[in-house]
Design a protein around this motif. Structure first.
Motif, PDB file in Angstrom:
ATOM      1  N   VAL A 211     -44.223 -24.882 -32.034  1.00 34.06           N
ATOM      2  CA  VAL A 211     -43.170 -25.808 -32.479  1.00 34.06           C
ATOM      3  C   VAL A 211     -41.809 -25.143 -32.298  1.00 34.06           C
ATOM      4  CG1 VAL A 211     -42.149 -26.969 -34.493  1.00 34.06           C
ATOM      5  CG2 VAL A 211     -44.631 -27.104 -34.096  1.00 34.06           C
ATOM      6  N   LEU A 212     -41.704 -23.889 -32.703  1.00 36.27           N
ATOM      7  CA  LEU A 212     -40.441 -23.155 -32.543  1.00 36.27           C
ATOM      8  C   LEU A 212     -40.089 -22.982 -31.066  1.00 36.27           C
ATOM      9  CD1 LEU A 212     -40.845 -20.493 -35.370  1.00 36.27           C
ATOM     10  CD2 LEU A 212     -39.290 -22.463 -35.330  1.00 36.27           C
ATOM     11  N   HIS A 213     -41.105 -22.747 -30.242  1.00 34.85           N
ATOM     12  CA  HIS A 213     -40.873 -22.623 -28.800  1.00 34.85           C
ATOM     13  C   HIS A 213     -40.382 -23.964 -28.219  1.00 34.85           C
ATOM     14  CE1 HIS A 213     -41.206 -20.898 -24.834  1.00 34.85           C
ATOM     15  NE2 HIS A 213     -41.993 -21.889 -24.442  1.00 34.85           N
ATOM     16  N   ALA A 214     -40.970 -25.065 -28.683  1.00 30.21           N
ATOM     17  CA  ALA A 214     -40.538 -26.394 -28.240  1.00 30.21           C
ATOM     18  C   ALA A 214     -39.084 -26.639 -28.640  1.00 30.21           C
ATOM     19  CB  ALA A 214     -41.443 -27.476 -28.830  1.00 30.21           C
ATOM     20  N   HIS A 215     -38.729 -26.201 -29.846  1.00 29.66           N
ATOM     21  CA  HIS A 215     -37.342 -26.383 -30.289  1.00 29.66           C
ATOM     22  C   HIS A 215     -36.390 -25.553 -29.426  1.00 29.66           C
ATOM     23  CE1 HIS A 215     -33.722 -26.059 -32.824  1.00 29.66           C
ATOM     24  NE2 HIS A 215     -33.976 -27.346 -32.966  1.00 29.66           N
ATOM     25  N   LYS A 216     -36.817 -24.364 -29.060  1.00 30.32           N
ATOM     26  CA  LYS A 216     -36.002 -23.515 -28.191  1.00 30.32           C
ATOM     27  C   LYS A 216     -35.758 -24.214 -26.845  1.00 30.32           C
ATOM     28  CE  LYS A 216     -36.134 -18.909 -26.082  1.00 30.32           C
ATOM     29  NZ  LYS A 216     -36.940 -17.703 -25.913  1.00 30.32           N
ATOM     30  N   LYS A 217     -36.807 -24.843 -26.296  1.00 32.81           N
ATOM     31  CA  LYS A 217     -36.690 -25.567 -25.025  1.00 32.81           C
ATOM     32  C   LYS A 217     -35.780 -26.791 -25.185  1.00 32.81           C
ATOM     33  CE  LYS A 217     -39.516 -23.212 -22.363  1.00 32.81           C
ATOM     34  NZ  LYS A 217     -39.159 -22.656 -21.071  1.00 32.81           N
ATOM     35  N   PHE A 218     -35.926 -27.502 -26.299  1.00 37.54           N
ATOM     36  CA  PHE A 218     -35.089 -28.676 -26.578  1.00 37.54           C
ATOM     37  C   PHE A 218     -33.629 -28.254 -26.720  1.00 37.54           C
ATOM     38  CE2 PHE A 218     -33.290 -31.824 -29.623  1.00 37.54           C
ATOM     39  CZ  PHE A 218     -33.505 -32.982 -28.891  1.00 37.54           C
ATOM     40  N   LYS A 219     -33.418 -27.192 -27.461  1.00 38.39           N
ATOM     41  CA  LYS A 219     -32.065 -26.683 -27.697  1.00 38.39           C
ATOM     42  C   LYS A 219     -31.411 -26.236 -26.384  1.00 38.39           C
ATOM     43  CE  LYS A 219     -29.699 -23.251 -30.564  1.00 38.39           C
ATOM     44  NZ  LYS A 219     -29.912 -22.223 -31.582  1.00 38.39           N
ATOM     45  N   ALA A 220     -32.200 -25.667 -25.477  1.00 37.00           N
ATOM     46  CA  ALA A 220     -31.670 -25.192 -24.192  1.00 37.00           C
ATOM     47  C   ALA A 220     -31.131 -26.340 -23.333  1.00 37.00           C
ATOM     48  CB  ALA A 220     -32.741 -24.425 -23.426  1.00 37.00           C
ATOM     49  N   LEU A 221     -31.598 -27.571 -23.587  1.00 33.07           N
ATOM     50  CA  LEU A 221     -31.121 -28.721 -22.828  1.00 33.07           C
ATOM     51  C   LEU A 221     -29.674 -29.081 -23.191  1.00 33.07           C
ATOM     52  CD1 LEU A 221     -34.324 -30.941 -23.010  1.00 33.07           C
ATOM     53  CD2 LEU A 221     -33.477 -29.688 -21.019  1.00 33.07           C
ATOM     54  N   ALA A 222     -29.280 -28.776 -24.431  1.00 37.54           N
ATOM     55  CA  ALA A 222     -27.907 -29.078 -24.882  1.00 37.54           C
ATOM     56  C   ALA A 222     -27.563 -28.173 -26.064  1.00 37.54           C
ATOM     57  CB  ALA A 222     -27.775 -30.538 -25.281  1.00 37.54           C
TER      58      ALA A 222
ATOM     59  N   ALA B 275     -30.059 -33.661 -33.853  1.00 38.30           N
ATOM     60  CA  ALA B 275     -29.301 -34.191 -32.714  1.00 38.30           C
ATOM     61  C   ALA B 275     -30.197 -35.064 -31.833  1.00 38.30           C
ATOM     62  CB  ALA B 275     -28.720 -33.051 -31.891  1.00 38.30           C
ATOM     63  N   LYS B 276     -29.581 -36.087 -31.266  1.00 34.46           N
ATOM     64  CA  LYS B 276     -30.273 -36.979 -30.335  1.00 34.46           C
ATOM     65  C   LYS B 276     -29.670 -36.740 -28.949  1.00 34.46           C
ATOM     66  CE  LYS B 276     -31.239 -41.244 -31.562  1.00 34.46           C
ATOM     67  NZ  LYS B 276     -31.151 -42.697 -31.801  1.00 34.46           N
ATOM     68  N   LEU B 277     -30.534 -36.439 -27.983  1.00 37.44           N
ATOM     69  CA  LEU B 277     -30.062 -36.159 -26.631  1.00 37.44           C
ATOM     70  C   LEU B 277     -30.282 -37.377 -25.732  1.00 37.44           C
ATOM     71  CD1 LEU B 277     -31.345 -32.516 -26.033  1.00 37.44           C
ATOM     72  CD2 LEU B 277     -29.182 -33.288 -27.028  1.00 37.44           C
TER      73      LEU B 277
ATOM     74  N   GLU C  31     -24.913 -26.829 -27.129  1.00 35.24           N
ATOM     75  CA  GLU C  31     -23.692 -27.176 -27.863  1.00 35.24           C
ATOM     76  C   GLU C  31     -23.949 -28.282 -28.889  1.00 35.24           C
ATOM     77  OE1 GLU C  31     -24.235 -30.164 -24.768  1.00 35.24           O
ATOM     78  OE2 GLU C  31     -24.388 -27.991 -24.682  1.00 35.24           O
ATOM     79  N   LYS C  32     -24.943 -29.115 -28.634  1.00 40.15           N
ATOM     80  CA  LYS C  32     -25.234 -30.247 -29.521  1.00 40.15           C
ATOM     81  C   LYS C  32     -26.331 -29.903 -30.536  1.00 40.15           C
ATOM     82  CE  LYS C  32     -25.418 -35.217 -29.058  1.00 40.15           C
ATOM     83  NZ  LYS C  32     -25.503 -36.337 -28.161  1.00 40.15           N
ATOM     84  N   VAL C  33     -27.379 -29.260 -30.061  1.00 44.87           N
ATOM     85  CA  VAL C  33     -28.551 -28.985 -30.897  1.00 44.87           C
ATOM     86  C   VAL C  33     -28.354 -27.738 -31.749  1.00 44.87           C
ATOM     87  CG1 VAL C  33     -31.046 -28.559 -30.874  1.00 44.87           C
ATOM     88  CG2 VAL C  33     -30.024 -30.094 -29.184  1.00 44.87           C
ATOM     89  N   GLY C  34     -27.540 -26.807 -31.289  1.00 45.57           N
ATOM     90  CA  GLY C  34     -27.343 -25.552 -31.997  1.00 45.57           C
ATOM     91  C   GLY C  34     -26.883 -25.713 -33.432  1.00 45.57           C
ATOM     92  N   HIS C  35     -26.114 -26.744 -33.707  1.00 42.94           N
ATOM     93  CA  HIS C  35     -25.579 -26.947 -35.055  1.00 42.94           C
ATOM     94  C   HIS C  35     -26.221 -28.122 -35.779  1.00 42.94           C
ATOM     95  CE1 HIS C  35     -22.666 -24.085 -33.735  1.00 42.94           C
ATOM     96  NE2 HIS C  35     -22.252 -24.886 -32.769  1.00 42.94           N
ATOM     97  N   ASN C  36     -27.078 -28.875 -35.083  1.00 45.84           N
ATOM     98  CA  ASN C  36     -27.637 -30.078 -35.679  1.00 45.84           C
ATOM     99  C   ASN C  36     -29.079 -30.261 -35.228  1.00 45.84           C
ATOM    100  OD1 ASN C  36     -28.232 -32.621 -36.627  1.00 45.84           O
ATOM    101  ND2 ASN C  36     -26.692 -33.695 -35.407  1.00 45.84           N
TER     102      ASN C  36
ATOM    103  N   ASP D 202     -32.985 -42.329 -25.653  1.00 47.50           N
ATOM    104  CA  ASP D 202     -32.497 -41.041 -26.135  1.00 47.50           C
ATOM    105  C   ASP D 202     -33.559 -40.429 -27.047  1.00 47.50           C
ATOM    106  OD1 ASP D 202     -30.240 -41.771 -24.783  1.00 47.50           O
ATOM    107  OD2 ASP D 202     -28.949 -41.922 -26.542  1.00 47.50           O
ATOM    108  N   CYS D 203     -33.592 -39.098 -27.100  1.00 49.14           N
ATOM    109  CA  CYS D 203     -34.667 -38.421 -27.837  1.00 49.14           C
ATOM    110  C   CYS D 203     -34.142 -37.433 -28.865  1.00 49.14           C
ATOM    111  CB  CYS D 203     -35.567 -37.653 -26.867  1.00 49.14           C
ATOM    112  SG  CYS D 203     -36.587 -38.695 -25.817  1.00 49.14           S
ATOM    113  N   THR D 204     -34.731 -37.490 -30.034  1.00 50.33           N
ATOM    114  CA  THR D 204     -34.503 -36.478 -31.063  1.00 50.33           C
ATOM    115  C   THR D 204     -35.475 -35.340 -30.794  1.00 50.33           C
ATOM    116  OG1 THR D 204     -36.183 -37.408 -32.527  1.00 50.33           O
ATOM    117  CG2 THR D 204     -33.927 -38.263 -32.778  1.00 50.33           C
ATOM    118  N   PHE D 205     -35.344 -34.251 -31.542  1.00 52.91           N
ATOM    119  CA  PHE D 205     -36.316 -33.167 -31.390  1.00 52.91           C
ATOM    120  C   PHE D 205     -37.714 -33.665 -31.724  1.00 52.91           C
ATOM    121  CE2 PHE D 205     -38.800 -29.747 -33.473  1.00 52.91           C
ATOM    122  CZ  PHE D 205     -39.160 -29.092 -32.305  1.00 52.91           C
ATOM    123  N   GLU D 206     -37.836 -34.497 -32.752  1.00 51.01           N
ATOM    124  CA  GLU D 206     -39.160 -34.999 -33.120  1.00 51.01           C
ATOM    125  C   GLU D 206     -39.773 -35.839 -32.002  1.00 51.01           C
ATOM    126  OE1 GLU D 206     -38.967 -36.801 -37.014  1.00 51.01           O
ATOM    127  OE2 GLU D 206     -38.632 -34.853 -37.967  1.00 51.01           O
ATOM    128  N   ASP D 207     -38.950 -36.639 -31.312  1.00 51.92           N
ATOM    129  CA  ASP D 207     -39.441 -37.402 -30.157  1.00 51.92           C
ATOM    130  C   ASP D 207     -39.923 -36.445 -29.066  1.00 51.92           C
ATOM    131  OD1 ASP D 207     -38.588 -39.783 -31.422  1.00 51.92           O
ATOM    132  OD2 ASP D 207     -36.670 -39.792 -30.343  1.00 51.92           O
TER     133      ASP D 207
END
Length: 184
Positions: free
Chosen positions: A27-38, A48-50, A40-45, A81-86
């Motif tokens: 799950v943490l690895h998936a979040h790291k991959k999601f965060k790497a997509l944006a 976030a919805k991408l 600036e947006k995911v780092g603080h939230n 658009d996708c949230t981390f949960e999506d």
């Protein structure tokens, strides 16, 4: 990795583990991959919805002819658009740990472009066109292919495939599990 972990409480990680086919570490690895997509947006939230365009930058989705459709199916909003949960749900279904029946259900939803719970001729045409990409078949070839598909799998002869008929095809397919997979 400590920074990624700090965005989720232990209870949240446990919930994600319980609701997916992933371990807490995955799950943490998936979040790291999601965060790497944006970043600036995911780092603080963490909520976030991408936009679809960002999600489609994920390497295995960028080359998948169904990438946009996959985002639509897994998005909790109607715009794709996708949230981390999506994203986590998507990656979980495409993981090696997801059972064949779950994969078949989602593949069916991806191929059911008009959302009528049947794979009709128009759905099958769209699937074929996406799969053939730049090597488009002519209308005659497409119609023959659809006719062959329906002859093989449309057991009730209603001119479309129900989920049960589609699942029967996936059960017979030796490479369905390998084809319906995205690595984290």
């Amino acid at each position: 990795m400590g920074q990624t972990k700090s965005q989720f409480s232990d209870d949240e990680l446990q919930d994600y583990q319980d609701l997916t086919y992933f371990s807490k570490k995955e799950v943490l690895h998936a979040h790291k991959k999601f965060k790497a997509l944006a970043p600036e947006k995911v780092g603080h939230n963490k909520n976030a919805k991408l936009p679809v365009a960002k999600i489609l930058q994920y390497p295995e989705l960028s080359v998948n002819p169904f990438g946009e459709r996959i985002c639509e199916v897994f998005s909790s909003s109607h715009d794709g658009d996708c949230t981390f949960e999506d994203f986590l749900d998507m990656m979980s279904v495409f993981s090696e740990g997801a059972p064949k029946s779950v994969k078949a259900e989602h593949a069916f939803r991806i191929f059911d472009f008009d959302g009528d719970d049947m794979l009709g001729v128009s759905d099958l045409k769209k699937v074929i066109n996406k799969l053939t990409g730049e090597h488009k078949l002519n209308d005659n070839e497409i119609n023959m292919l659809i006719e062959n598909i329906l002859e093989e799998a449309d057991f009730d002869d209603d001119g479309s495939l129900s989920f049960a008929e589609f699942e029967h095809i996936t059960d017979k397919s030796s490479d369905f599990l390998n084809a319906f997979r995205i690595r984290l």
